[in-house]
Design an enzyme around this catalytic site. Structure first.
Site, PDB file in Angstrom:
ATOM      1  N   SER A  19      -0.756   0.749   6.032  1.00  0.00           N
ATOM      2  CA  SER A  19      -1.146  -0.077   7.167  1.00  0.00           C
ATOM      3  C   SER A  19      -2.150  -1.120   6.709  1.00  0.00           C
ATOM      4  O   SER A  19      -2.937  -0.872   5.789  1.00  0.00           O
ATOM      5  CB  SER A  19      -1.757   0.794   8.280  1.00  0.00           C
ATOM      6  OG  SER A  19      -2.035   0.014   9.425  1.00  0.00           O
ATOM      7  N   ASP A  20      -2.099  -2.275   7.324  1.00  0.00           N
ATOM      8  CA  ASP A  20      -3.070  -3.322   7.027  1.00  0.00           C
ATOM      9  C   ASP A  20      -3.314  -4.130   8.286  1.00  0.00           C
ATOM     10  O   ASP A  20      -2.416  -4.273   9.122  1.00  0.00           O
ATOM     11  CB  ASP A  20      -2.583  -4.248   5.907  1.00  0.00           C
ATOM     12  CG  ASP A  20      -3.701  -5.127   5.403  1.00  0.00           C
ATOM     13  OD1 ASP A  20      -4.583  -4.605   4.685  1.00  0.00           O
ATOM     14  OD2 ASP A  20      -3.722  -6.318   5.743  1.00  0.00           O
ATOM     15  N   GLN A  21      -4.526  -4.633   8.402  1.00  0.00           N
ATOM     16  CA  GLN A  21      -4.882  -5.434   9.570  1.00  0.00           C
ATOM     17  C   GLN A  21      -5.511  -6.742   9.120  1.00  0.00           C
ATOM     18  O   GLN A  21      -6.370  -6.752   8.237  1.00  0.00           O
ATOM     19  CB  GLN A  21      -5.867  -4.680  10.456  1.00  0.00           C
ATOM     20  CG  GLN A  21      -6.188  -5.409  11.749  1.00  0.00           C
ATOM     21  CD  GLN A  21      -7.127  -4.593  12.615  1.00  0.00           C
ATOM     22  OE1 GLN A  21      -8.307  -4.486  12.327  1.00  0.00           O
ATOM     23  NE2 GLN A  21      -6.579  -3.994  13.667  1.00  0.00           N
ATOM     24  N   ALA A  43      -0.167  -4.224  10.763  1.00  0.00           N
ATOM     25  CA  ALA A  43       1.173  -3.954  10.245  1.00  0.00           C
ATOM     26  C   ALA A  43       1.258  -2.530   9.716  1.00  0.00           C
ATOM     27  O   ALA A  43       0.275  -1.980   9.214  1.00  0.00           O
ATOM     28  CB  ALA A  43       1.512  -4.938   9.136  1.00  0.00           C
ATOM     29  N   LYS A  74       0.832  -1.203   0.000  1.00  0.00           N
ATOM     30  CA  LYS A  74       0.000   0.000   0.000  1.00  0.00           C
ATOM     31  C   LYS A  74       0.866   1.252   0.000  1.00  0.00           C
ATOM     32  O   LYS A  74       0.631   2.185  -0.783  1.00  0.00           O
ATOM     33  CB  LYS A  74      -0.935   0.007   1.215  1.00  0.00           C
ATOM     34  CG  LYS A  74      -2.062  -1.001   1.129  1.00  0.00           C
ATOM     35  CD  LYS A  74      -2.882  -1.004   2.408  1.00  0.00           C
ATOM     36  CE  LYS A  74      -4.006  -2.008   2.351  1.00  0.00           C
ATOM     37  NZ  LYS A  74      -4.817  -2.010   3.595  1.00  0.00           N
TER      38      LYS A  74
END
Length: 191
Positions: A67-69, A104, A51
């Site tokens: 960011s990623d979850q 993250a 991203k």
């Protein structure tokens, strides 16, 4: 150097506003499908970097935040449900279970090309939920755009028995403690 959030998430934008510094947002157009054999933490880490890198291409002299979850029980991943039916199914599956929300972060410095990353797990135990309370929750909160279908910053907190982690903002989707470390490491002054 400008700051760019590689996300159109209202939750992440509200969290980043806490730093009281100007920033832009941009939508990262990437495929968020987990790769075959990829662990949930590895998926979150890879997507956060992808991203940030996707948005960094269009920005010079910037720090770009991705960011990623990923919510998971073991290797079973719970993404953004998108529909009421999937949100209900996710919450039924997580009822009475321990779920890890792996968030993250990545920061890409477009001036140097340097990429920094960090990941922050949050451990959540859901109460045993009945179908009526799941239906009421989904109807009231509409958590269709949240990994795992529960917004702890809202009514979703009532679904939980406990949670633990190093950063309370990680569960909402942007771990600000970790982010402040990454931004400072890239030379940004924070108030």
């Amino acid at each position: 150097m400008k700051l760019v959030l590689a996300s159109t998430s209202a939750y992440r934008r509200m969290l980043l506003e806490r730093f009281q510094i100007p920033f832009e947002t941009a939508s990262p157009e990437i495929d968020e499908t987990p790769l075959p054999g990829e662990t949930p933490p590895a998926t979150a880490n890879r997507l956060a970097i992808e991203k940030a890198q996707a948005v960094a291409i269009n920005h010079t002299d910037a720090l770009v935040i991705g960011s990623d979850q990923v919510a998971h029980i073991g290797e079973e991943i719970f993404g953004k449900p998108g529909t009421v039916e999937r949100a209900v199914a996710q919450l039924r599956r997580m009822s009475g279970q321990a779920v890890t929300f792996h968030t993250a972060l990545a920061v890409v410095n477009t001036r140097t090309g340097h990429v920094r990353g960090e990941s922050v797990p949050t451990f959540v135990r859901f109460r045993s939920l009945d179908d009526d309370e799941i239906a009421r929750y989904v109807d009231k909160e509409r958590p269709l755009d949240c990994a795992g279908s529960a917004k702890s910053e809202g009514l979703g907190i009532t679904l939980l028995e406990s949670l633990s982690g190093d950063d309370p903002t990680a569960l909402i989707g942007l771990p600000l403690i970790a982010l402040s470390h990454l931004l400072r490491a890239e030379g940004m002054q924070l108030p």
